[in-house]
Design an enzyme around this catalytic site. Structure first.
Site, short mmCIF file in Angstrom:
data_model
loop_
_atom_site.label_atom_id
_atom_site.label_comp_id
_atom_site.label_asym_id
_atom_site.label_seq_id
_atom_site.Cartn_x
_atom_site.Cartn_y
_atom_site.Cartn_z
N HIS A 239 0.80 -1.23 0.00
CA HIS A 239 0.00 0.00 0.00
C HIS A 239 0.84 1.28 0.00
CE1 HIS A 239 -3.09 -2.88 1.33
NE2 HIS A 239 -4.00 -2.01 1.04
N GLY B 280 -0.77 -2.71 -5.42
CA GLY B 280 -1.85 -3.67 -5.22
C GLY B 280 -3.19 -3.03 -4.92
N HIS B 281 -3.19 -1.83 -4.39
CA HIS B 281 -4.43 -1.12 -4.12
C HIS B 281 -4.46 0.17 -4.95
CE1 HIS B 281 -7.97 0.46 -2.35
NE2 HIS B 281 -7.96 -0.31 -1.29
N HIS C 293 -11.85 -6.91 -5.50
CA HIS C 293 -12.05 -6.03 -4.35
C HIS C 293 -12.79 -4.76 -4.79
CE1 HIS C 293 -10.70 -3.24 -1.12
NE2 HIS C 293 -10.70 -4.34 -0.37
N GLU D 93 -13.69 -9.03 0.33
CA GLU D 93 -14.30 -7.69 0.19
C GLU D 93 -14.58 -7.40 -1.27
OE1 GLU D 93 -11.08 -5.48 2.28
OE2 GLU D 93 -12.50 -5.24 3.90
N GLU E 24 -19.16 -2.53 1.44
CA GLU E 24 -18.29 -1.70 2.27
C GLU E 24 -18.56 -0.22 2.06
OE1 GLU E 24 -14.12 -2.66 1.89
OE2 GLU E 24 -13.52 -0.79 2.86
N CYS F 191 -16.55 2.20 2.12
CA CYS F 191 -15.55 2.77 1.20
C CYS F 191 -15.85 2.41 -0.25
CB CYS F 191 -14.15 2.30 1.57
SG CYS F 191 -13.51 3.07 3.07
N CYS G 267 -10.48 2.39 7.48
CA CYS G 267 -10.54 3.22 6.27
C CYS G 267 -11.85 3.99 6.17
CB CYS G 267 -10.38 2.35 5.03
SG CYS G 267 -11.32 0.82 5.08
N CYS G 268 -12.94 3.40 6.67
CA CYS G 268 -14.25 3.98 6.39
C CYS G 268 -14.52 5.30 7.11
CB CYS G 268 -15.35 2.96 6.69
SG CYS G 268 -15.22 1.49 5.63
#
Lengths: 658, 658
Positions: free
Chosen positions: B155, B206-207, B267, B319, B335, B337, B418-419
């Site tokens: 990340h 990756g994200h 995801h 997710e 989710e 997010c 994160c949210c």
């Protein structure tokens, strides 16, 4: 002759029973008949046992070598670990499950080549054992976590449990043999008792398994300590002795003490292994409270948390049970190992209580989970057993281990490969799940062509042959092969779905009795003469099955069953009618039919163009856009256990009703 | 006056636009109006913005300190890492999202106390930056993984992206300020371009997240390199540049190149952030092929992989999106997010194409996902937004971070949190999602009490006041506050569910035009005079909504909506009728009614005793054991976004039809 509920008059005399079977309680209502007493001679299960021997066992050994999980023991013996160690922290257990499978297979067949392979692997395992008895390739060396420091996830006791079960299988099938496996097990068990006793580490393993194994090792060796240690592990669990984790302590059943829980929960394999171990402890200690708790948990789990296949576990995330009635077919996890563990739990309750419902679930799970996992040649497996596949997916490469528990077609091996050797040990010992004896006679719980020979209490010798084409044919004939010394009761299980079953007895060429048989056990009490034939006829018309309305995920759908076998619609059978099982609905007004051996339903094609937004329908039909063809067409279903053998396809067990 | 489809005549003139908004493309059909041009003045969203400022922002800062995620920067500056570092590898990003939220909030209100807090945190962040521009508290020091070596899960670029977005928010709301955040971002962005350029590491994060952030940073600074780097990241992805993982490369969208994909997958947050970045690249490079691919992915995702709430992501395990039509309400991950990321993606397509369907999904997602996450006081949050809760669960401890993404009631903080800051930055910038301008006029996409003041092409000044009680009231009044210099078109979105909407114009005390308004955009073209009022009436009768029949998990069930708001049945509203939402079915023959402001349906109690085996029903009713009460009773539903505010309860959005 009486056809009534099972005779619960009394148990056989207590004592150290010696059946060659996976679970041999010292004292339960029913005594299991082992491999020396029951032999499956063919049919559905005989075929799978041959495939297991010829296909699966060599396949597993190949992968254990190839993945390095077996060579880990050689590295350990050479003092070369941790460098070069391969596999997850619990990979040792796969070797032990394989050894257990081989031990049972040798017990069944006496195959000398297999015997040599067995001894060679036992020698490699034994060489890795440390002087104080410790045995695990993933812990305790410099560069590895210290022994017993990672009880939540380390699986050390879990691995030990599988070693014990392998040693028990060997000792029960080759008592007193010099292969040395029992000695390895006993040394490790002694270390565990010294380490985890009342004065030791007051905790448990994150993955239950050692509990049932310790009880069995105690039964084989007569060592009370092992039973005591198992009881300690059962009693400790549920009070938060393990750390909390992302999924909560329910994941490994450390949330509620075993005797207080109302239902199985958390990781489905862990839950069932724990329940099996608890049932063993309850049986050995005559702990009626614990037994009652386990019965209640079984009842609630079956009524609310079990798939129609007998599969258990609704969550992929944590391989766990969901809430009551949370049973999505498309996200069914229904792990093969959970099915096997459930069979073990149900079997133990059956031995204790003698009620047909336990054997019913064993049968359902065997036909629809255990038989579903392996491919027709026994070299590929389902880890998870979904009840609905929406995409055809891709064939698994037969030379590549799947990193995932899922596969659209069966995979040859997995990163976590618990299921293949678990299937192997189950099939190799399956003879021992067919029949039991009680004080009063003999019970047949599962139907397969078989020979049975045992001695009942009081020295009454019984020799039987079972002939049947079950589950394709509902007739089961049991012939007495010798005159019996006195009267005894033959009990034949009538599954709950078998409405209209009948039983008759023919002796010396004439029918001496006949009666209808209600679900439960049909009992025939007589002094059997050689040539007497008891015939049970189970009605096998295919049937629609409607679910409890609280199972939201299958509302408005129906399943099709025939006998104990669940059927599925596979897209490859739709022909020109449709490409995808999503494109048809079933006409539930027409009962499913049997045509030759095919189970056939009538379906109607449903037109379903995409909408921009899928929630704008104004009527239940799905709005003006949808439409159904006028005519229905017949489609053959496939036994669920045989699906995905003809290439990628979509599949569903629950068929939407038009 | 014409009421037609949206005017797609032409875009505003290209160039470096300067709106104080999260996404400001150089050249799209619609130009977003930023915080200086639109101000929400009250109503549903104004209330939530106040709670965000008063409740959520201090709450987040408290937890960032308490959990050590902000102090990690102090440790980094002091050279004290890695000892003492706390939080996951991506915890830096939460500080950046918080900074972004605070920057928008300062942009809205100019709050001096908040300004001081902002500057203090920026100083701590800046102090942790290394001389070459690198900035991440989890990588690169002795004892930490080296920089850029764990692209799959590290990340690092994801964190950088959130830093860039914070800096962009600040620069757009306080251009040229001396706080230093933009400099920190630029130095890190320059390092990233040097490291991941054509001659550098040919991989991606990756994200996804850095892609959209780099484009925005390029827009703010005028640096073409940042856009080029974003384009490189978009183009590289999908060819297996990242390693394979347990869930497959689809998890992080490295399975198929962006321009070849048919649907969002893997995801759900990653998928939507990536799509947002790709939309930014497509807009800046006039890449029509990429734009077309994204439109197709949006259409398929909305038609087949989106919950009625607008939520996305059916799997807890990863997710992730499921297969088409795999949308279980009880295992909805949805989710928070992912909802926010979906709003970002839809918003970018709206700017590019001007179609109402994108704003429809933004509205749905805002009301039913983004508004659902925070509690009424903004100090507890849903991470996952299930559409069905079967067990009441337990209240979350307001002083304990939840280790799990799930909570039966909202939790104050999460192990992966994160949210909460994502909600905060979205609410603080929400003014910028209400309106846009085109060459021809101004578009209102979302309805809230607001003041709007901007200058259209050709220098035509527009000042408006929006008055509405939406979504409780369907009337939206837009009043011109000044005479306009010439004709322009006011476009008012008519949501797809709004059948029978109407629009009228009152000028100088009399109605000058009125017409029905079809879904899309109702357009009013005139030279507006001060005091002119355009009134849009949206019909808000509650309605039943039937799902696409391919969504198996909700077959035989119906949802209730009113305007953009999805309603739910919560057990606390059942009173003496039943304890659990599972115990009632809805009478779909009676339309839902509005009583005061309550949406009321009629339900019938259903008796459902347990069966030993839940699949023995012989009729769809569920067998003889079940039964329904004769009488129906009225029950008030709760807006889904307001559920779980009255203690533990069971809840369902999809109501089984009797």
């Amino acid at each position: 002759m009486t056809i009534t509920d099972t005779d619960r008059a009394g148990a056989v005399a207590p004592g150290l029973r010696r059946a060659a079977a996976p679970a041999v309680p010292s004292s339960t209502l029913l005594r299991p008949l082992g491999l020396g007493e029951v032999a499956i001679t063919g049919g559905f299960w005989g075929e799978r046992q041959r495939t297991n021997a010829v296909g699966t066992l060599p396949h597993i050994e190949h992968w254990l070598e190839r993945e390095g999980w077996l060579p880990n023991f050689d590295l350990a013996a050479a003092g070369a670990l941790p460098e070069g160690r391969r596999g997850r922290e619990f990979s040792d257990s796969e070797i032990y499950k394989y050894l257990e499978a081989v031990a049972w297979e040798i017990g069944r067949t006496g195959d000398p080549a297999l015997e040599a392979r067995f001894r060679a692997i036992v020698a490699r395992v034994a060489a890795a054992q440390e002087p104080d008895g410790y045995l695990n390739t993933a812990f305790g060396r410099p560069g590895q976590p210290p022994r017993w420091t990672e009880l939540e996830w380390g699986h050390e006791l879990y691995c030990a449990g599988h070693l014990f079960q392998a040693a028990v299988a060997r000792e029960r099938t080759r008592p007193g043999d010099d292969d040395g496996l029992l000695g390895v097990a006993v040394r490790l068990a002694d270390l565990i008792c010294a380490t985890f006793g009342d004065d030791g580490i007051r905790s448990v393993c994150g993955h239950p398994e050692v509990e049932t194994a310790l009880v069995e090792l105690g039964r084989v060796t007569g060592e009370q300590r092992y039973l005591d240690q198992a009881r300690l592990f059962i009693e400790r669990r549920g009070s938060g002795v393990l750390g909390d984790i992302e999924w909560g302590r329910a994941y490994y059943q450390d949330d509620i003490p075993v005797r207080e829980a109302e239902v199985l929960r958390g990781h489905a394999v862990r839950a069932n292994y724990l329940a099996s171990g608890a049932a063993d402890v309850a049986a050995e200690t005559a702990d009626h409270g614990l037994q009652e708790a386990l019965r209640r948990q079984w009842e609630n789990t079956v009524a609310r948390r079990t798939y129609i296949t007998g599969g258990q576990g609704s969550h992929h995330q944590d391989e766990a049970f969901g809430d009551d009635f949370e049973l999505p077919p498309d996200r069914a996890y229904s792990e093969t190992c959970a099915g096997i563990a459930s069979v073990q739990f149900s079997w133990r309750l059956l031995l204790a209580e003698g009620e047909a419902r336990y054997a019913d679930l064993v049968e359902r799970t065997l036909y629809n989970v255990v038989a579903t996992s392996p491919s027709h040649d026994g070299t590929a497996f389902y880890y998870a057993n979904t009840l609905h596949r929406r995409t055809p997916g891709a064939p698994a490469d037969p030379d590549v281990a799947s990193p995932r528990a899922e596969a659209s077609l069966r995979a040859p091996w997995f990163g976590v490969s618990c299921c293949p050797p678990n299937v192997a040990r189950t099939l190799a010992s399956l003879d021992a799940y067919l029949a039991t004896a009680s004080a009063d006679g003999l019970q047949l719980h599962q139907y397969a062509p078989a020979r049975i020979a045992t001695t009942l209490d009081g020295g009454r010798r019984v020799e039987l042959e079972v002939r049947t084409g079950y589950p394709l044919d509902g007739r089961v004939e049991v012939e007495a092969l010798a005159d019996s010394d006195g009267e005894w009761t033959l009990a034949l299980r009538v599954p709950a779905w078998a409405r209209g079953a009948s039983v008759k007895v023919v002796s010396e060429g004439r029918e001496v009795e006949s009666a209808t048989a209600e679900p439960g056990y049909a009992q025939v009490r007589r002094r059997f003469l050689a040539g007497d034939v008891v015939t049970l006829d189970l009605p096998l018309a295919p049937r629609f099955t409607w679910p409890d309305p609280r199972i939201d995920a299958v509302r408005g759908s129906v399943a099709v069953e025939r006998g104990p076998v669940v059927y599925a619609l596979e897209s490859v059978d739709l022909g020109p009618l449709a490409d995808d099982v999503a494109d048809v609905v079933v006409d539930a007004a027409q009962q499913p039919a049997l045509e030759d051996q095919d189970v056939v339903v009538r379906v109607r094609r449903r037109e379903q163009p995409d909408r921009e937004w899928p929630y704008d329908g104004v009527a239940e039909s799905g709005g003006a856009a949808g439409g159904q063809a006028d005519a229905t067409a017949p489609v053959a279903l496939v036994p669920y256990h045989a699906w995905a053998e003809r290439g990628p396809s979509t599949m569903r067990v629950w068929l939407p009703v038009e």
